[in-house]
Scaffold this active site. Structure first.
Site, PDB file in Angstrom:
ATOM      1  CB  SER A 288      -0.728   0.434   1.370  1.00  0.00           C
ATOM      2  OG  SER A 288      -1.626   0.920   1.160  1.00  0.00           O
TER       3      SER A 288
ATOM      4  CG  ASP B  81      -6.752  -3.072  -4.066  1.00  0.00           C
ATOM      5  OD1 ASP B  81      -7.389  -1.817  -2.949  1.00  0.00           O
ATOM      6  OD2 ASP B  81      -5.497  -2.746  -3.677  1.00  0.00           O
TER       7      ASP B  81
ATOM      8  CG  HIS C  45      -5.505  -2.061  -0.529  1.00  0.00           C
ATOM      9  ND1 HIS C  45      -4.683  -1.553  -1.220  1.00  0.00           N
ATOM     10  CD2 HIS C  45      -5.309  -1.718   0.846  1.00  0.00           C
ATOM     11  CE1 HIS C  45      -3.748  -1.077  -1.039  1.00  0.00           C
ATOM     12  NE2 HIS C  45      -4.134  -0.761   0.501  1.00  0.00           N
TER      13      HIS C  45
END
Lengths: 282, 408
Positions: free
Chosen positions: A96, A219, A247
């Site tokens: 991320s 996602d 995610h």
């Protein structure tokens, strides 16, 4: 100083190999998130895990709101860890927002890194029509901050945050057992603002080391279009579509994640499969 | 019919219940939740839970729910916002746990709507933020105050330092002044007592150094010169001028110069001193008496000075008043000289305006008459005593000088 950084960022080293591979957790969580993935590298690599200041078992007294309300604060944490361990040509795996942190660090000190693996990365979460769609309107992100305010996951101490300044929080929090995930109004709030309101699109062309973009399906945080945008703008990037949904493939689909990373770092971007899309310049 | 089947009970239980695949897809959902969300079962089964979440909650779910359920296998008290089919947002509190067996892996979730509680909590958070903002503001003000205080302390320390220097300067100056006072007093003549006359003096500066000065000289065994001057103002500058004048009159009087000559010389000296500087110009009242004890006469010149007073043996009072303006004031003054006779036993009072008010000589007259039979030494004691009483309190802030002469 070295010792201080290792304690401050709760650095953990394991594995039998020589080649270092460093895993950086995404927003709001500590190194625990890597436990399904990291162990698969211990046989052949030197595995390095760490926490950003304010999360997990890092030294929360080092948390400076003015430093950590920008991505540069977290980039510095990463560079500090690399320097403290005297790392060179490390394989960086970031989830991320850590993907961008790793990328920014590699622009500053390219010699520290050999390859970047980005899981669910996004250079910018906001929509800037008509050219860019990060997936979110500002109100969605403000709504996220509100949700963090109403959840008390891993809070250092709800009431102490009202009454005490950040510098005084050390005593309150040192006995805290666990801060695996946090919506803490001081620490996580600063991280959230640094993460979700940053725009690193202009930095992409400067990142020249080989990078892998792992794109999950469905996602919401890093949609497919964003992965494709990154692939087009990161000079030496490879885009791989994963079967994993959501995610957090490193937690929901650790085997697939491990496989994708290993394929990339052993074969580099020259390995082609049906799912691999190399950057046209790469 | 009795409800004993747990599935049916869960369907109707007063909270939302749903199960998810590990990826977040909805496997089952109970009637209560369907009713809250206003969906049919077939519309939800197989969909990702995102379909029932606001956009913000979708992000939050990914950021917190997924890591927690994967690593900790349970989620407690997670606040999320569901969104019903018609768009209504429903805040819920969610508990979840990961249930695994040989066959499957499911996430079981319980959701309790909390509309009222959520609203109340929003208000609490709003109040908390307001309080935090106020606290921040308070701390800002406080730190500004602290800065001001620090500045103040620094200034105070500087002041103390300056004060110390001042104090030292004061001590040095005071010492110098005392020395100067001694120098000034050294040039004053001692009291005289012989067959012809007796003189006593009282001399007091208002502030270390005096602007008054006097002198008396025995020119020859039967001639005496007596002078009294009062330089305008008082303090160091006036005292300096008295010293300068003294060096002149001391020479002239000792040589037996006439009263007119003495006055003119002092006058021209002052004019010379200040000819180029109006700023420092001082003038001076002066009274000069030339006493011939053989002839029993007094020749005198009074330049703007309070009148000398002669008390005769019968109690009569005679003023030796000013015949000209003070010296140093106008150019080319012709100083008048007058002569009076005296008899043995007469007493003369010479003084400066710091002692007796020249505009109200009654006090001097009273004093002179009241003590006319006292010998001079005792008269002086009496005078000093009376100065402290209200009787003679006139101008404490001026230099004081009194000469009393008994003519035998």
């Amino acid at each position: 100083m070295v010792q201080n950084i290792l304690v401050r960022n709760n650095v953990k080293i394991s594995g039998a190999g020589i080649q270092p591979i460093l895993f950086a957790p995404g927003f709001g969580c500590d190194q625990t998130v890597w436990k399904f993935v990291a162990e698969a590298f211990e046989e052949d690599y030197k595995v390095i895990l760490f926490d950003y200041v304010g999360l997990g078992n890092s030294d929360i007294s080092s948390f400076d709101p003015m430093k950590y309300n920008k991505l540069s604060g977290y980039v510095q944490d990463l560079l500090d860890v690399c320097e403290a361990l005297n790392l060179k040509d490390v394989i960086f795996v970031g989830h991320s927002v850590s993907s961008m942190i790793g990328m920014l660090a590699s622009i500053q000190r390219p010699e520290y890194f050999s390859q970047l693996v980005m899981i669910g990365p996004s250079p910018c979460y906001l929509n800037y029509p008509p050219d860019y769609f990060g997936g979110f309107e500002e109100k969605d992100l403000i709504g996220l901050i509100d949700l963090m305010d109403k959840n008390y996951i891993g809070w250092a101490n709800f009431f102490s945050t009202i009454l005490m300044s950040t510098s005084a929080r050390e005593d309150v929090t040192k006995d805290l057992e666990e801060r695996f995930c946090s919506t803490d109004p001081v620490v996580a709030r600063a991280f959230a603002e640094a993460s979700f309101f940053s725009d690193n699109r202009e930095d992409l062309p400067k990142a020249l080391i080989p990078s892998l973009i792992l794109q999950c399906s469905e996602d919401t945080i890093a949609p497919t279009e964003v992965g494709q945008y990154l692939n087009q703008h990161l000079p030496n990037s490879t885009l791989v579509y994963m079967n994993a949904v959501g995610h957090c493939p490193h937690m929901s689909n650790p085997e697939e994640t491990v496989q994708c990373i290993k394929e990339f770092i052993t074969n580099g971007s020259s390995e082609f499969s049906l799912d691999v899309v190399p950057n046209k310049h790469g | 019919m009795y409800l004993t089947n747990m599935d049916e009970l869960i369907n109707l239980t007063p909270c939302g219940f749903l199960t998810l695949s590990r990826e977040g897809k909805i496997n089952t959902v109970n009637q209560t939740l369907l009713k809250i969300l206003n969906y049919d079962e077939r519309q939800l089964i197989g969909q990702h839970i995102n379909i029932t979440l606001t956009k913000s909650s979708q992000i939050f779910f990914q950021l917190y729910f997924t890591p927690l359920i994967n690593v900790k296998h349970h989620v407690e008290e997670m606040y999320l916002s569901f969104v019903a089919k018609d768009g209504e947002e429903i805040p819920v509190l969610l508990n979840a746990s990961l249930i695994t067996n040989e066959v499957q892996e499911i996430i079981a979730c319980v959701a309790i709507p909390m509309r009222k509680r959520s609203e109340f909590e929003s208000q609490l958070l709003y109040a908390k933020k307001a309080a935090e903002a106020a606290l921040k503001e308070k701390n800002n003000v406080l730190s500004k105050l602290e800065n001001t205080l620090n500045t103040l302390q620094t200034k105070q320390e500087q002041l103390l330092e300056v004060n110390k220097v001042n104090q030292l300067f004061k001590i040095v100056t005071e010492r110098e002044l005392q020395l100067a006072k001694k120098v000034q007093e050294t040039i004053l003549p001692k009291d005289i007592k012989n067959n012809d006359l007796e003189i006593v003096s009282y001399y007091k500066a208002s502030n270390s150094l005096s602007g008054d000065i006097y002198g008396y000289y025995e020119i020859n065994p039967h001639q005496y010169g007596i002078i009294l001057l009062d330089v305008m103002g008082h303090g160091i500058s006036s005292a300096l001028i008295t010293m300068s004048l003294q060096s002149i009159y001391q020479r002239l009087i000792s040589q037996g110069c006439s009263a007119q000559k003495v006055m003119q010389s002092l006058d021209s000296h002052l004019h010379q001193l200040f000819q180029n500087s109006e700023e420092t110009r001082h003038y001076c009242t002066a009274l000069y008496l030339f006493i011939d004890t053989e002839k029993q006469i007094i020749e005198y010149a009074n330049a703007g000075h309070p009148p000398a007073v002669l008390l005769d043996t019968k109690g009569g009072l005679h003023c030796l008043s000013a015949q000209s303006p003070p010296i140093g004031m106008f150019d080319e003054i012709d100083f008048q000289v007058s002569t009076i006779h005296y008899n043995s036993g007469d007493r003369l009072f010479l003084y400066t305006d710091g002692v007796f008010d020249p505009l109200n000589l009654e006090i001097l007259y009273d004093f002179a008459k009241k003590y006319k039979n006292l010998p001079l030494k005792q008269l002086k004691q009496q005078f000093i005593k009376d100065l402290k009483s209200k009787y003679l309190q006139y101008k404490k802030s001026d230099d004081q000088c009194l000469l009393v002469i008994d003519l035998n």
